[in-house]
Design a protein around this motif. Structure first.
Motif, short mmCIF file in Angstrom:
data_model
loop_
_atom_site.label_atom_id
_atom_site.label_comp_id
_atom_site.label_asym_id
_atom_site.label_seq_id
_atom_site.Cartn_x
_atom_site.Cartn_y
_atom_site.Cartn_z
N PRO A 1 9.79 21.51 -8.92
CA PRO A 1 8.97 22.19 -9.93
C PRO A 1 7.68 21.43 -10.25
O PRO A 1 6.72 22.02 -10.76
N TYR A 2 7.65 20.13 -9.92
CA TYR A 2 6.45 19.33 -10.19
C TYR A 2 5.32 19.66 -9.22
O TYR A 2 4.16 19.33 -9.48
N ALA A 3 5.65 20.30 -8.10
CA ALA A 3 4.62 20.68 -7.13
C ALA A 3 4.05 22.06 -7.39
O ALA A 3 3.10 22.48 -6.72
N LEU A 4 4.61 22.77 -8.36
CA LEU A 4 4.23 24.16 -8.60
C LEU A 4 2.77 24.30 -8.99
O LEU A 4 2.28 23.62 -9.92
N ASP A 5 2.07 25.18 -8.26
CA ASP A 5 0.68 25.52 -8.53
C ASP A 5 -0.25 24.30 -8.46
O ASP A 5 -1.25 24.22 -9.18
N LYS A 6 0.08 23.36 -7.60
CA LYS A 6 -0.74 22.16 -7.43
C LYS A 6 -1.46 22.21 -6.08
O LYS A 6 -0.91 22.67 -5.08
N THR A 7 -2.69 21.71 -6.08
CA THR A 7 -3.48 21.53 -4.86
C THR A 7 -3.80 20.06 -4.76
O THR A 7 -4.33 19.47 -5.72
N PHE A 8 -3.50 19.43 -3.62
CA PHE A 8 -3.67 17.97 -3.55
C PHE A 8 -3.95 17.52 -2.13
O PHE A 8 -3.59 18.19 -1.15
N GLU A 9 -4.63 16.36 -2.03
CA GLU A 9 -4.89 15.72 -0.76
C GLU A 9 -3.92 14.55 -0.60
O GLU A 9 -3.45 13.98 -1.59
N VAL A 10 -3.69 14.17 0.64
CA VAL A 10 -2.77 13.06 0.90
C VAL A 10 -3.20 12.32 2.15
O VAL A 10 -3.68 12.91 3.13
N LYS A 11 -3.03 10.98 2.09
CA LYS A 11 -3.33 10.14 3.25
C LYS A 11 -2.43 8.92 3.22
O LYS A 11 -1.79 8.60 2.22
N SER A 12 -2.39 8.22 4.35
CA SER A 12 -1.68 6.94 4.44
C SER A 12 -2.56 5.84 3.87
O SER A 12 -3.80 5.94 3.84
N VAL A 13 -1.94 4.77 3.41
CA VAL A 13 -2.71 3.63 2.91
C VAL A 13 -3.35 2.85 4.06
O VAL A 13 -4.27 2.05 3.84
N LEU A 14 -2.88 3.08 5.27
CA LEU A 14 -3.38 2.33 6.43
C LEU A 14 -4.67 2.93 6.97
O LEU A 14 -4.80 4.16 7.06
N PRO A 15 -5.63 2.13 7.35
CA PRO A 15 -6.86 2.64 7.98
C PRO A 15 -6.59 3.08 9.42
O PRO A 15 -5.55 2.77 10.00
N PHE A 16 -7.56 3.78 10.01
CA PHE A 16 -7.41 4.23 11.40
C PHE A 16 -7.17 3.06 12.35
O PHE A 16 -6.49 3.20 13.37
N SER A 17 -7.72 1.93 12.02
CA SER A 17 -7.64 0.79 12.93
C SER A 17 -6.25 0.15 12.98
O SER A 17 -6.01 -0.71 13.84
N GLU A 18 -5.37 0.54 12.08
CA GLU A 18 -4.03 -0.04 12.05
C GLU A 18 -2.99 1.03 12.38
O GLU A 18 -2.64 1.84 11.53
N PRO A 19 -2.48 1.07 13.60
CA PRO A 19 -1.43 2.04 13.95
C PRO A 19 -0.17 1.74 13.14
O PRO A 19 0.15 0.57 12.87
N PHE A 20 0.54 2.81 12.79
CA PHE A 20 1.79 2.63 12.04
C PHE A 20 2.96 2.88 12.98
O PHE A 20 3.02 3.89 13.69
N THR A 21 3.88 1.93 13.00
CA THR A 21 5.07 2.06 13.83
C THR A 21 6.30 1.82 12.96
O THR A 21 6.22 1.26 11.87
N VAL A 22 7.44 2.24 13.48
CA VAL A 22 8.70 2.12 12.75
C VAL A 22 9.70 1.36 13.62
O VAL A 22 9.84 1.67 14.82
N ASP A 23 10.37 0.40 13.04
CA ASP A 23 11.44 -0.31 13.72
C ASP A 23 12.70 0.54 13.65
O ASP A 23 13.23 0.77 12.55
N PRO A 24 13.20 1.03 14.78
CA PRO A 24 14.40 1.89 14.75
C PRO A 24 15.59 1.20 14.11
O PRO A 24 16.47 1.87 13.56
N GLU A 25 15.63 -0.13 14.16
CA GLU A 25 16.74 -0.86 13.56
C GLU A 25 16.60 -0.99 12.05
O GLU A 25 17.57 -1.26 11.35
N ASN A 26 15.39 -0.82 11.56
CA ASN A 26 15.15 -0.98 10.13
C ASN A 26 14.15 0.08 9.65
O ASN A 26 13.01 -0.23 9.28
N PRO A 27 14.55 1.37 9.67
CA PRO A 27 13.62 2.45 9.30
C PRO A 27 13.28 2.39 7.82
O PRO A 27 14.04 1.84 7.02
N PRO A 28 12.13 2.93 7.44
CA PRO A 28 11.74 2.94 6.02
C PRO A 28 12.66 3.84 5.20
O PRO A 28 13.27 4.77 5.73
N GLU A 29 12.78 3.55 3.92
CA GLU A 29 13.60 4.38 3.05
C GLU A 29 12.99 5.77 2.88
O GLU A 29 11.77 5.94 2.94
N GLU A 30 13.86 6.75 2.68
CA GLU A 30 13.40 8.12 2.46
C GLU A 30 12.65 8.19 1.14
O GLU A 30 13.11 7.69 0.11
#
Length: 601
Positions: free
Chosen positions: A545-574
């Motif tokens: 319900p907090y998303a109702l009738d909202k318009t918003f932009e979203v981005k990663s904190v990382l710049p283009f120059s820093e690729p983001f990868t995930v360690d399959p053994e230690n994935p980020p929390e949901e």
């Protein structure tokens, strides 16, 4: 009718009216000499019926329905036998709801319909489907996977069946259509659809072509000379959005509900109401319905259900009922009916029918009112009980909100299954009703989540340094005004009345989800964001319900120059996306800056 039955006591005896569950018949014999001319020549034995005077003239005006031309009688006695049964009013009741019957059909109505052993049962649509459009795109196919992993029922709208089945699996619930072509969006495609995630977007590709693995496209338009592939932005982002909204609007519902009757927000919807009182079972109670031009909450118009109720002749109820709707109402997107009324401290009933038959199951709920106070009464569909002649039908089909045929309001001595109305009093009553509408229960969550784009308000923003903006902003005109039409498409959603959330990703990448995020409003940020992350955000928005009738932009904190990868053994929390949604505000789109002469960014 709420209750009561008509029975022939024997092949050659008088016509006897008897209330269900009552031990005292009305016990009146009638002479055939006073029958209406349509009834002469009846094959039934004599004597049969006798009316107390001539039937009164039928009156139905645009804003008023009255089945009796004389005023209410204040001296109706509660004693049986003090007042004769009014056959004229009985006949006019049947005439209003069923039209002028032939003698054969008239007696079929009395005998077959009122004595039917089992009413017609509706078949209910129980599905609750999430529709995904643009399901073969980078975001769309990930949305489908997330929804299916959650165990939700998913349907996809695609243009290319072979491509979709190859990508999403042969067992996918799939319909073929193109949002740019209204004729391909068939109504049956959207039955059972309650929520939509729209990931359709105009296709942008490199002018010089791409590799089979779409390597150029995956780098983003910053690294190649782009052009529109296929349909234009106007056709996809604006015309297509208009077609899609029109196709799903009925299925997913409106945030402020759907008006069925009455006055609301300068709107008026009329229904053909008629009195349906205990005269149909031999009683003498009498009611009417009319429009009161100044009877509303703020001095405006309202409907008025009023009358005199009596228990004489084993009666004890009055009601108003609508004629069967020519086209049944589909309210399957909603959760119940809301009545805005001024109470008198008594208990009333709302009866909803899903069959066109005259005497059949009515799905019923009682409600109490507060004396001399305007109030909103919400009756969830889940609270409606199947009732036939004042008895609960235990084996009736569940209520089907997709096929509403008629409505009825009743004031009665009787509840259900032999119980009595604790607020019942004989005499005059009146119930002003300003509106009846379908509603969405609280908390309302978005029913339409749309993937748009950051930058949609920037091409025409005054004072903006375009050299510091992403290529899509700089090349808006060269790309067929892509961002301009995306913004126009957003506006169609905001104006539609459907519960929505609009997600504006910055530059999309093929990186995995999991990076820390920045949510913003006002259309100012630049950066990158994973397609997989956007898919998770869309699915989360459907349930928040907090998303109702909202318009918003979203981005990663990382710049283009820093690729983001995930360690399959230690994935980020949901992520708990509600943490982000809670800080968003309604009404902020970035278009505010377009109304100012100069805006520093």
């Amino acid at each position: 009718m709420e209750c009561g039955c008509v029975m022939l006591s024997s092949p050659v005896s008088s016509f006897t009216l008897n209330r269900q569950g009552s031990s005292s018949p009305v016990g009146r014999n009638f002479s055939n000499q006073s029958l209406h001319p349509w009834l002469h020549g009846s094959p039934l034995p004599k004597p049969f019926l006798q009316s107390n005077g001539r039937p009164q003239s039928f009156l139905y005006q645009r804003h008023s329905v009255s089945l009796s031309s004389r005023p209410f009688r204040g001296l109706i006695s509660a004693e049986v036998g003090k007042k004769s049964w009014d056959f004229g009013r009985f006949f006019k009741t049947l005439y209003f709801f069923n039209g002028p019957p032939s003698p054969t059909k008239f007696f079929e109505l009395l005998i077959e319909k009122l004595s039917s052993p089992s009413p017609e049962k509706p078949v209910m649509e129980t599905s609750s489907v999430v529709l995904v459009t643009g399901a073969t795109g980078g975001v769309g196919r990930r949305v489908v996977d997330i929804l299916r992993n959650k165990g939700l029922q998913v349907r996809v709208l695609v243009r290319n069946e072979e491509k979709a089945r190859k990508m999403l699996g042969s067992d996918i619930d799939l319909v073929i259509g193109d949002i740019t072509k209204e004729s391909t969006l068939l109504p049956e495609y959207f039955k059972g659809v309650r929520k939509v995630i729209n990931a359709v977007s105009v296709i942008v590709g490199p002018k010089e072509g791409d590799t089979p693995e779409r390597a150029k496209y995956s780098q983003g338009i910053k690294f190649f000379e782009p052009e529109i592939k296929g349909d234009s932005p106007e056709k996809v982002e604006y015309v297509g959005m208009k077609n899609l909204i029109n196709a799903v609007k009925k299925s997913i519902g409106l945030q402020n509900g759907k008006l069925l009757f009455g006055f609301k927000d300068n709107s008026f919807r009329e229904l053909a109401w008629g009195a349906l009182d205990d005269v149909v079972m031999g009683g003498v109670s009498e009611s009417t319905f009319q429009i009161d031009p100044k009877g509303g909450e703020n001095g405006g118009p309202s409907g008025l259900f009023k009358g005199v109720v009596s228990t004489a002749n084993n009666g004890g109820f009055t009601s108003i009922r609508t004629k069967n709707l020519s086209v049944p109402e589909d309210l399957s997107a909603y959760d119940g009916l809301e009545l805005r009324l001024k109470g008198d401290g008594r208990r009333y009933k709302l009866i909803v029918r899903t069959s066109r038959e005259w005497d059949t199951v009515g799905y019923t709920a009682s409600f109490d009112t507060v004396r001399d106070q305007w109030q909103s009464v919400r009756l969830p569909f889940s609270s409606l009980r199947p009732v036939f002649r004042a008895r609960t039908v235990s084996d009736a089909q569940p209520f089907d909100p997709s096929n509403i045929v008629s409505l009825q309001l009743m004031f009665s001595k009787f509840e259900y299954d032999g119980k009595l109305n604790p607020t019942f009093l004989e005499g005059e009553f009146q119930l002003p009703i300003s509106s009846i509408q379908a509603y969405l229960k609280d908390p309302v969550t978005p029913r339409f989540v749309h993937v748009s784009s950051a930058g949609v308000t920037r091409p025409d923003r005054p004072g903006l340094d375009l050299s510091k903006q992403p290529p899509a902003v700089r090349l808006n005109k060269e790309l067929g005004f892509i961002l301009t039409y995306k913004l126009k498409g957003e506006d169609l959603i905001r104006e539609s009345g459907i519960p929505y959330a609009i997600v504006r990703p910055c530059a999309l990448t093929e990186e995995p989800a999991g990076a820390d995020l920045i949510f913003d409003q006002g259309d100012n940020i630049t950066g990158k964001i994973s397609r997989e992350e956007i898919a998770h955000i869309c699915v989360a928005a459907l349930e928040s319900p907090y998303a109702l009738d909202k318009t918003f932009e979203v981005k990663s904190v990382l710049p283009f120059s820093e690729p983001f990868t995930v360690d399959p053994e230690n994935p980020p929390e949901e992520k708990d996306y509600d943490i982000y949604f809670k800080n968003l505000k309604e009404g902020i789109t970035g278009q505010e800056a377009l109304e100012q002469s100069s805006v520093p960014v």
